[in-house]
Design a protein around this motif. Structure first.
Motif, PDB file in Angstrom:
ATOM      1  N   GLN A 193      47.653  44.100  47.109  1.00  0.00           N
ATOM      2  CA  GLN A 193      47.787  43.018  46.124  1.00  0.00           C
ATOM      3  C   GLN A 193      46.540  42.790  45.303  1.00  0.00           C
ATOM      4  OE1 GLN A 193      51.049  40.107  47.595  1.00  0.00           O
ATOM      5  NE2 GLN A 193      49.333  39.946  48.975  1.00  0.00           N
ATOM      6  N   VAL A 194      45.417  43.336  45.729  1.00  0.00           N
ATOM      7  CA  VAL A 194      44.206  43.166  44.918  1.00  0.00           C
ATOM      8  C   VAL A 194      43.715  44.525  44.426  1.00  0.00           C
ATOM      9  CG1 VAL A 194      41.848  42.329  44.857  1.00  0.00           C
ATOM     10  CG2 VAL A 194      43.568  41.063  46.101  1.00  0.00           C
ATOM     11  N   ALA A 195      43.562  45.491  45.338  1.00  0.00           N
ATOM     12  CA  ALA A 195      42.985  46.778  44.935  1.00  0.00           C
ATOM     13  C   ALA A 195      43.903  47.517  43.962  1.00  0.00           C
ATOM     14  CB  ALA A 195      42.723  47.637  46.169  1.00  0.00           C
ATOM     15  N   VAL A 196      45.192  47.597  44.257  1.00  0.00           N
ATOM     16  CA  VAL A 196      46.099  48.344  43.379  1.00  0.00           C
ATOM     17  C   VAL A 196      46.205  47.708  41.990  1.00  0.00           C
ATOM     18  CG1 VAL A 196      48.474  49.146  43.100  1.00  0.00           C
ATOM     19  CG2 VAL A 196      47.359  49.377  45.288  1.00  0.00           C
ATOM     20  N   PRO A 197      46.425  46.369  41.884  1.00  0.00           N
ATOM     21  CA  PRO A 197      46.444  45.774  40.546  1.00  0.00           C
ATOM     22  C   PRO A 197      45.117  45.927  39.812  1.00  0.00           C
ATOM     23  CG  PRO A 197      47.455  44.296  42.099  1.00  0.00           C
ATOM     24  CD  PRO A 197      46.857  45.386  42.893  1.00  0.00           C
ATOM     25  N   THR A 198      43.985  45.863  40.538  1.00  0.00           N
ATOM     26  CA  THR A 198      42.693  46.051  39.873  1.00  0.00           C
ATOM     27  C   THR A 198      42.611  47.450  39.285  1.00  0.00           C
ATOM     28  OG1 THR A 198      41.778  44.660  41.595  1.00  0.00           O
ATOM     29  CG2 THR A 198      40.215  45.748  40.163  1.00  0.00           C
ATOM     30  N   LEU A 199      43.087  48.432  40.052  1.00  0.00           N
ATOM     31  CA  LEU A 199      43.104  49.809  39.571  1.00  0.00           C
ATOM     32  C   LEU A 199      43.951  49.919  38.305  1.00  0.00           C
ATOM     33  CD1 LEU A 199      42.038  52.542  40.775  1.00  0.00           C
ATOM     34  CD2 LEU A 199      44.394  52.960  41.457  1.00  0.00           C
ATOM     35  N   LEU A 200      45.134  49.274  38.329  1.00  0.00           N
ATOM     36  CA  LEU A 200      46.014  49.298  37.156  1.00  0.00           C
ATOM     37  C   LEU A 200      45.313  48.699  35.943  1.00  0.00           C
ATOM     38  CD1 LEU A 200      49.520  48.230  38.499  1.00  0.00           C
ATOM     39  CD2 LEU A 200      48.863  50.431  37.587  1.00  0.00           C
ATOM     40  N   LEU A 201      44.620  47.580  36.159  1.00  0.00           N
ATOM     41  CA  LEU A 201      43.937  46.912  35.057  1.00  0.00           C
ATOM     42  C   LEU A 201      42.836  47.802  34.492  1.00  0.00           C
ATOM     43  CD1 LEU A 201      43.824  44.269  33.508  1.00  0.00           C
ATOM     44  CD2 LEU A 201      42.145  43.462  35.129  1.00  0.00           C
ATOM     45  N   PHE A 202      42.120  48.466  35.401  1.00  0.00           N
ATOM     46  CA  PHE A 202      41.055  49.380  35.013  1.00  0.00           C
ATOM     47  C   PHE A 202      41.622  50.495  34.131  1.00  0.00           C
ATOM     48  CE2 PHE A 202      37.923  52.737  36.205  1.00  0.00           C
ATOM     49  CZ  PHE A 202      36.806  52.087  35.702  1.00  0.00           C
ATOM     50  N   ILE A 203      42.734  51.111  34.598  1.00  0.00           N
ATOM     51  CA  ILE A 203      43.373  52.173  33.824  1.00  0.00           C
ATOM     52  C   ILE A 203      43.802  51.652  32.458  1.00  0.00           C
ATOM     53  CG2 ILE A 203      45.393  53.689  33.736  1.00  0.00           C
ATOM     54  CD1 ILE A 203      45.211  53.821  36.813  1.00  0.00           C
ATOM     55  N   ALA A 204      44.334  50.420  32.442  1.00  0.00           N
ATOM     56  CA  ALA A 204      44.791  49.842  31.183  1.00  0.00           C
ATOM     57  C   ALA A 204      43.647  49.710  30.194  1.00  0.00           C
ATOM     58  CB  ALA A 204      45.421  48.480  31.445  1.00  0.00           C
ATOM     59  N   PHE A 205      42.469  49.256  30.691  1.00  0.00           N
ATOM     60  CA  PHE A 205      41.327  49.085  29.793  1.00  0.00           C
ATOM     61  C   PHE A 205      40.858  50.424  29.245  1.00  0.00           C
ATOM     62  CE2 PHE A 205      40.294  44.755  31.580  1.00  0.00           C
ATOM     63  CZ  PHE A 205      40.611  44.134  30.389  1.00  0.00           C
ATOM     64  N   ILE A 206      40.826  51.449  30.113  1.00  0.00           N
ATOM     65  CA  ILE A 206      40.390  52.769  29.662  1.00  0.00           C
ATOM     66  C   ILE A 206      41.346  53.300  28.598  1.00  0.00           C
ATOM     67  CG2 ILE A 206      40.093  55.162  30.377  1.00  0.00           C
ATOM     68  CD1 ILE A 206      39.006  54.171  32.982  1.00  0.00           C
ATOM     69  N   GLN A 207      42.657  53.142  28.862  1.00  0.00           N
ATOM     70  CA  GLN A 207      43.646  53.624  27.899  1.00  0.00           C
ATOM     71  C   GLN A 207      43.470  52.931  26.555  1.00  0.00           C
ATOM     72  OE1 GLN A 207      47.559  53.132  29.425  1.00  0.00           O
ATOM     73  NE2 GLN A 207      47.564  55.107  30.463  1.00  0.00           N
ATOM     74  N   LYS A 208      43.219  51.639  26.597  1.00  0.00           N
ATOM     75  CA  LYS A 208      43.078  50.859  25.375  1.00  0.00           C
ATOM     76  C   LYS A 208      41.901  51.383  24.553  1.00  0.00           C
ATOM     77  CE  LYS A 208      43.417  45.984  24.285  1.00  0.00           C
ATOM     78  NZ  LYS A 208      42.903  44.707  24.765  1.00  0.00           N
ATOM     79  N   LYS A 209      40.793  51.667  25.251  1.00  0.00           N
ATOM     80  CA  LYS A 209      39.594  52.164  24.582  1.00  0.00           C
ATOM     81  C   LYS A 209      39.863  53.498  23.906  1.00  0.00           C
ATOM     82  CE  LYS A 209      35.040  50.706  25.950  1.00  0.00           C
ATOM     83  NZ  LYS A 209      34.001  50.776  26.939  1.00  0.00           N
TER      84      LYS A 209
END
Lengths: 75, 368
Positions: free
Chosen positions: B343-359
Motif C-alpha cells: 500500500q505504500v511501496a507499490v503506489p510510490t513506485l507507480l508515482l515515480f514512474i508517472a513522474f518520469i514518464q511525464k518528464k
C-alpha cells in the motif's frame, strides 16, 4: 458431515445464482461469464477447504516472505 | 465509468474514519504496548506520517488520471501485461486483507458475546449485510458512514468519560524512558493501519468536489490519529504497563466501568462501536474489491459480481489463519510489512514512474 457441507455450499451458490441471474440483462454476456467464473472459483476453493481445512494459504506465503522483517517485531 | 454515484469529499473523509479505525480500537493498544511500553500513546503519532504520505500519493496519482482508479491507471503506467498483473495483485491483496478483517470481527464477537454460535454464522450474516450495502454503490456507503460515524464518536467519548474517575494520568511518566526507539518500533504495526488510506484512490474519482479530496483525506488521518492516541491513553492510564496482557484492553476497560452500582455492563457499547465500525470497514474494502475486479475485467456493471465475491470473502476469512493465536502473531509480525509494501511501496513506485514518464513526454514534445 463433509457431504452435508458440500450440499450446503452448493445450495447457497445456487440460491445466489437464482437471485442474481434474472437481474442481469440479456446483453451482459461478459458479466454473466464473470459471475459464473467467480462462482466456480469460489465453489472449488470451498471444496478444497472442506476436505483440507489446514491447507496453507496466502497468509503462510506472506509470512514466509516477510519473516526476516517480522523477526524485528518479535519479543 | 462503472460507478454512477457521486459522494462529497466530506463523505469520503467520514467513510475513511471507521475504515481505518474500526479494527484498531480493540486489539491495537496491546499490540503497540508490547513494543512501546509506556510510550504507546506516542506511536500513533509517528505512524500517522504514513497515513499523510498515503493520502499524498493517492492524490498525486489521482491528479494525473482524474477519472480512473489504481487498477485502471496502473495499466497506463507500466504497460498492459505488468499493469494487469499489478491490478490482480491489488484485488487479491484486498481480498486477503478483508478476509483478515472479517475474521477479526468474527473472532471478537464469538469470543466475547456469542460464545456458542458457530463463527461462520456471524461472518456470513455480516457479509450478507455488507453485500446489500455494496450493491447500493458508493453513495449508499457514504450515507451509511455519515449516519454511523457520529454515533461511534459519541460512544467512544462516552466510554472515556465514564472511565475518567479511574484514570491515573501519572502512569504516563516516565516519558521516553528508553529514548525514542521503543515508540518508533511500536509505530510499525499501527502504520499498516494508516497505510490503508491508499484506499481513497478508489474513491477519489467519484467525488463531486475533487479539489477538497486532499483536505478531507488529511483531516480523516488526523482524526484517526487523535482517536488512536485517546484509546491508547485510556488503556495506559487505566492498566499502565499491564495493557500487554489483554487482547482487547478497551473491552476490558468498558467491563470495568461501574458507576454508583447503576451503570454497569457497558461492554455492549463497545460491541455497538465495533459492529457499526466493522460494517463500514468491511463494506468499504468489499466495495474496493468488487469495483477493482469489475474494472480489471472491463465489465459494464459491478453489481452482478457482488455476491460471488462475498462468497469468496467468507472463504478467505476462514482460510487466512487456522486459529486466533496464529492470527494475532501474524498481524503483530509479518503482516505490517506486507501491508506497507503493497500500500505504500507499490503506489510510490507507480508515482515515480508517472513522474518520469511525464518528464520524457515533455522532452519529446519539445523536440518534436
Amino acid at each position: 458431515m463433509k457431504w452435508a457441507a458440500i450440499l450446503g455450499i452448493t445450495v447457497i451458490l445456487v440460491l445466489m445464482a437464482m437471485y442474481e441471474w434474472p437481474k442481469m440483462d440479456k446483453k451482459m454476456k461478459k458479466e454473466k461469464s464473470a459471475f459464473v467464473a467467480i462462482t466456480i472459483i469460489g465453489w472449488l476453493l470451498a471444496m478444497l477447504l472442506v476436505f483440507f481445512p489446514d491447507m496453507p494459504g496466502p497468509t503462510q506465503l506472506v509470512d514466509a516472505i516477510y519473516k526476516p522483517l517480522g523477526k524485528l517485531l518479535e519479543k | 465509468m462503472i460507478e454512477k454515484g457521486k459522494i462529497s469529499a466530506f463523505q469520503m473523509g467520514v467513510m475513511m474514519y471507521p475504515t481505518i479505525f474500526a479494527t484498531a480500537i480493540l486489539s491495537l493498544p496491546s499490540i503497540i504496548a508490547v513494543q512501546a511500553g509506556r510510550d504507546m500513546w506516542l506511536s500513533p503519532i509517528w505512524a500517522s506520517t504514513i497515513g499523510f504520505l498515503a493520502v499524498c500519493i493517492a492524490y498525486q496519482l489521482h491528479k494525473l488520471y482524474p477519472k480512473e482508479t489504481i487498477v485502471e491507471y496502473s495499466v497506463h503506467l507500466v504497460g498492459r501485461i505488468v499493469g494487469k498483473i499489478m491490478g490482480l495483485m491489488f484485488i487479491f491483496f484486498y481480498m486477503h486483507l478483508n478476509g483478515f478483517i472479517i475474521r477479526e470481527y468474527g473472532e471478537f464477537v464469538v469470543g466475547n458475546f456469542f460464545v456458542k454460535t458457530p463463527i461462520i454464522v456471524v461472518i456470513g450474516s455480516m457479509v450478507i449485510v455488507c453485500a446489500f450495502a455494496v450493491r447500493g454503490g458508493v453513495e449508499v456507503l457514504g450515507r451509511c458512514a455519515q449516519i454511523f460515524v457520529p454515533i461511534v464518536i459519541i460512544l467512544i467519548l462516552l466510554i472515556v468519560f465514564l472511565l475518567s474517575p479511574d484514570l491515573k494520568p501519572i502512569q504516563i511518566y516516565p516519558i521516553m524512558e528508553h529514548g525514542v526507539k521503543p515508540s518508533l518500533m511500536g509505530a510499525v504495526v499501527p502504520s499498516d493501519w494508516f497505510s490503508e488510506f491508499i484506499v481513497i484512490s478508489f474513491l477519489l474519482p467519484y467525488l463531486t468536489d475533487r479539489e477538497k479530496g486532499m483536505k478531507w483525506g488529511m483531516i480523516s488521518v488526523f482524526a484517526v490519529m487523535l482517536t488512536m492516541v485517546l484509546s491508547n491513553m485510556t488503556a495506559l492510564f487505566l492498566f499502565g504497563i499491564n495493557t500487554v496482557g489483554f487482547r482487547y484492553p478497551v473491552m476490558v476497560a468498558a467491563r470495568y466501568i461501574s458507576l454508583a452500582n447503576f451503570l454497569e455492563h457497558l461492554e455492549s457499547i463497545v460491541m455497538a462501536i465495533w459492529i457499526v465500525g466493522a460494517f463500514v470497514k468491511i463494506s468499504v474494502f468489499y466495495y474496493v474489491i468488487v469495483l477493482g475486479t469489475a474494472q480489471w475485467l472491463k465489465l459494464t456493471d459491478y453489481r452482478p459480481i457482488v455476491w460471488p465475491v462475498g462468497f469468496l470473502l467468507v472463504l478467505f476469512s476462514v482460510w487466512v489463519a487456522p486459529n486466533v493465536q496464529e492470527m494475532t502473531r501474524v498481524v503483530g509480525t509479518s503482516i505490517p510489512f506486507y501491508l506497507l509494501s503493497m500500500q505504500v511501496a507499490v503506489p510510490t513506485l507507480l508515482l515515480f514512474i508517472a513522474f518520469i514518464q511525464k518528464k520524457f513526454r515533455k522532452k519529446g514534445r519539445a523536440k518534436g
